[in-house]
Design an enzyme around this catalytic site. Structure first.
Site, PDB file in Angstrom:
ATOM      1  CG  ASN A 122      97.147  71.853  63.577  1.00  0.00           C
ATOM      2  OD1 ASN A 122      96.233  72.542  64.035  1.00  0.00           O
ATOM      3  ND2 ASN A 122      98.425  72.099  63.831  1.00  0.00           N
ATOM      4  CD1 TRP A 123      91.586  71.368  60.030  1.00  0.00           C
ATOM      5  CD2 TRP A 123      89.583  72.093  60.716  1.00  0.00           C
ATOM      6  NE1 TRP A 123      90.651  70.479  59.584  1.00  0.00           N
ATOM      7  CE2 TRP A 123      89.407  70.895  59.985  1.00  0.00           C
ATOM      8  CE3 TRP A 123      88.451  72.729  61.245  1.00  0.00           C
ATOM      9  CZ2 TRP A 123      88.150  70.321  59.772  1.00  0.00           C
ATOM     10  CZ3 TRP A 123      87.198  72.153  61.035  1.00  0.00           C
ATOM     11  CH2 TRP A 123      87.055  70.966  60.302  1.00  0.00           C
ATOM     12  CE  LYS A 124      99.473  74.513  61.349  1.00  0.00           C
ATOM     13  NZ  LYS A 124     100.769  74.833  60.775  1.00  0.00           N
ATOM     14  CG  HIS A 184     102.054  72.553  66.131  1.00  0.00           C
ATOM     15  ND1 HIS A 184     102.599  73.703  65.606  1.00  0.00           N
ATOM     16  CD2 HIS A 184     101.691  71.794  65.067  1.00  0.00           C
ATOM     17  CE1 HIS A 184     102.562  73.637  64.281  1.00  0.00           C
ATOM     18  NE2 HIS A 184     102.016  72.485  63.934  1.00  0.00           N
ATOM     19  CD  GLU A 211     102.093  76.741  63.489  1.00  0.00           C
ATOM     20  OE1 GLU A 211     100.932  76.553  63.879  1.00  0.00           O
ATOM     21  OE2 GLU A 211     102.470  76.508  62.316  1.00  0.00           O
ATOM     22  CD  GLU A 218     103.815  68.788  62.535  1.00  0.00           C
ATOM     23  OE1 GLU A 218     103.013  68.528  61.652  1.00  0.00           O
ATOM     24  OE2 GLU A 218     103.699  69.759  63.301  1.00  0.00           O
ATOM     25  N   GLY A 276     104.257  74.896  56.750  1.00  0.00           N
ATOM     26  CA  GLY A 276     103.636  76.060  56.120  1.00  0.00           C
ATOM     27  C   GLY A 276     104.522  76.764  55.114  1.00  0.00           C
ATOM     28  CB  SER A 336     104.962  71.454  53.055  1.00  0.00           C
ATOM     29  OG  SER A 336     105.229  72.735  53.582  1.00  0.00           O
ATOM     30  N   GLY A 367      98.589  70.591  57.973  1.00  0.00           N
ATOM     31  CA  GLY A 367      98.078  71.925  58.283  1.00  0.00           C
ATOM     32  C   GLY A 367      97.297  72.467  57.094  1.00  0.00           C
ATOM     33  N   GLY A 368      97.967  73.242  56.271  1.00  0.00           N
ATOM     34  CA  GLY A 368      97.323  73.961  55.158  1.00  0.00           C
ATOM     35  C   GLY A 368      96.395  73.092  54.320  1.00  0.00           C
TER      36      GLY A 368
HETATM   37  P1  PGA Z   1     101.534  72.466  57.066  1.00  0.00           P
HETATM   38  O1  PGA Z   1     101.451  72.386  58.665  1.00  0.00           O
HETATM   39  O2  PGA Z   1     100.942  71.192  56.530  1.00  0.00           O
HETATM   40  O3  PGA Z   1     100.732  73.678  56.698  1.00  0.00           O
HETATM   41  O4  PGA Z   1     102.972  72.595  56.703  1.00  0.00           O
HETATM   42  C1  PGA Z   1     101.703  71.171  59.325  1.00  0.00           C
HETATM   43  C2  PGA Z   1     101.528  71.356  60.802  1.00  0.00           C
HETATM   44  O5  PGA Z   1     101.803  72.443  61.323  1.00  0.00           O
HETATM   45  O6  PGA Z   1     101.116  70.411  61.512  1.00  0.00           O
END
Ligand code: PGA
Length: 269
Positions: free
Chosen positions: A13-15, A100, A102, A172, A178, A219, A240-241
């Site tokens: 997930n590149w956000k 998600h 966020e 999650e 993050g 993470s 994500g990251g």
């Molecule tokens: P993260 O994000 O790997 O940066 O913790 C995961 C996600 O939001 O799907």
């Protein structure tokens, strides 16, 4: 390790990151690494909307699939700024991330909107990755299981058993996203199993619950993925990251591959 022959899925997930040129370069590096590989997990890249056509074009003909990070549940209309499911289908998108944390935290998404979006995704044959997970406050107050079960049940409200064939759920924990604070593999596995128990209870169908892939996200990186993938109820990762760097993400794909090869070896012995 997963004995149910569920697929292993590594999704990035590149956000809100990457220009179109950067997205193309990252997708190219990942597709090249995937080329000709055996025992590859399902690899899904979810760039921002602006890079979807470019990433679809880079990935076409490769084993790598493309997903959107969100969508509206309606097909068309006066909804400024939204993107509709038929538009994603038209681009050749196969997956969509729904609910998600966020989106829930910053954009007012609720269990009810997650349910509407899930229904729309299934109706349009998009493979949904539905996210559930507790906040730090909820965990500290002993509410993890209640929150995760409630979010799972609410997402699936009114869906028939037959509609769940392509469903993917991602556990999650919000406090692990993050932050660099990964959920211990043992605990992540316990909650992933709880999601299956919730599905089994809802549909009175253990087999169905065993067939739904459940991912862990929060993470995930090369240094912690192997212990997660060694767990019986974790079928992959929503990243994500660590999905923003080609080498790091390719090493996560390799971990998925290793798990598939081990599984194959075990089932032969
Ligand atoms: P993260 O994000 O790997 O940066 O913790 C995961 C996600 O939001 O799907």
């Amino acid at each position: 390790m997963n004995e149910q022959k569920r697929p292993v899925i590594i999704a990035g997930n590149w956000k809100m990151n990457k220009t179109r040129a950067e997205a193309e370069a990252l997708a190219k590096a990942i597709c090249q690494a995937a080329e000709g590989q055996r025992d590859l997990p399902a690899v899904v890249l979810a760039p921002p909307f602006t890079s979807l056509p470019a990433v679809v074009s880079v990935c076409s003909g490769s084993q790598v699939k493309v997903g959107a990070q969100n969508m509206d549940h309606r097909d068309a209309g006066a909804y400024t700024g939204e993107v509709a499911p038929p538009m994603l289908v038209d681009l050749g998108i196969s997956y969509v991330i729904i609910g998600h944390s966020e989106r829930r935290q910053y954009f007012g998404e609720s269990n009810a909107t997650v349910n509407l979006k899930l229904k729309a995704a299934l109706q349009h044959h998009l493979i949904p990755i539905v996210c559930v997970g507790e906040t730090l406050d909820e965990r500290e107050n002993g509410l993890t299981d209640a929150v995760v079960s409630r979010q799972t049940a609410a997402a699936l409200a009114d869906l028939e058993r037959s509609q769940l064939d392509t469903l993917i759920i991602a556990y999650e924990p919000v406090w692990a996203i993050g932050t660099g604070k990964v959920c211990e593999a043992f605990e992540a596995n316990r909650v992933c199993k709880l999601i299956r128990v919730t599905i089994a209870n809802l549909y009175k169908d253990k087999e169905l619950a065993q067939s739904v892939p459940v991912l862990y996200g929060g993470s995930v990186k090369a240094s912690n993925i192997d212990e997660q993938l060694a767990c019986s109820d974790i079928d992959g990762s929503l990243v994500g990251g660590a999905s923003l760097n080609a080498n790091e993400f390719i090493s996560l794909i390799k971990s998925g591959q290793k798990r598939i090869s081990l599984q194959a070896a075990e089932s032969c012995s």
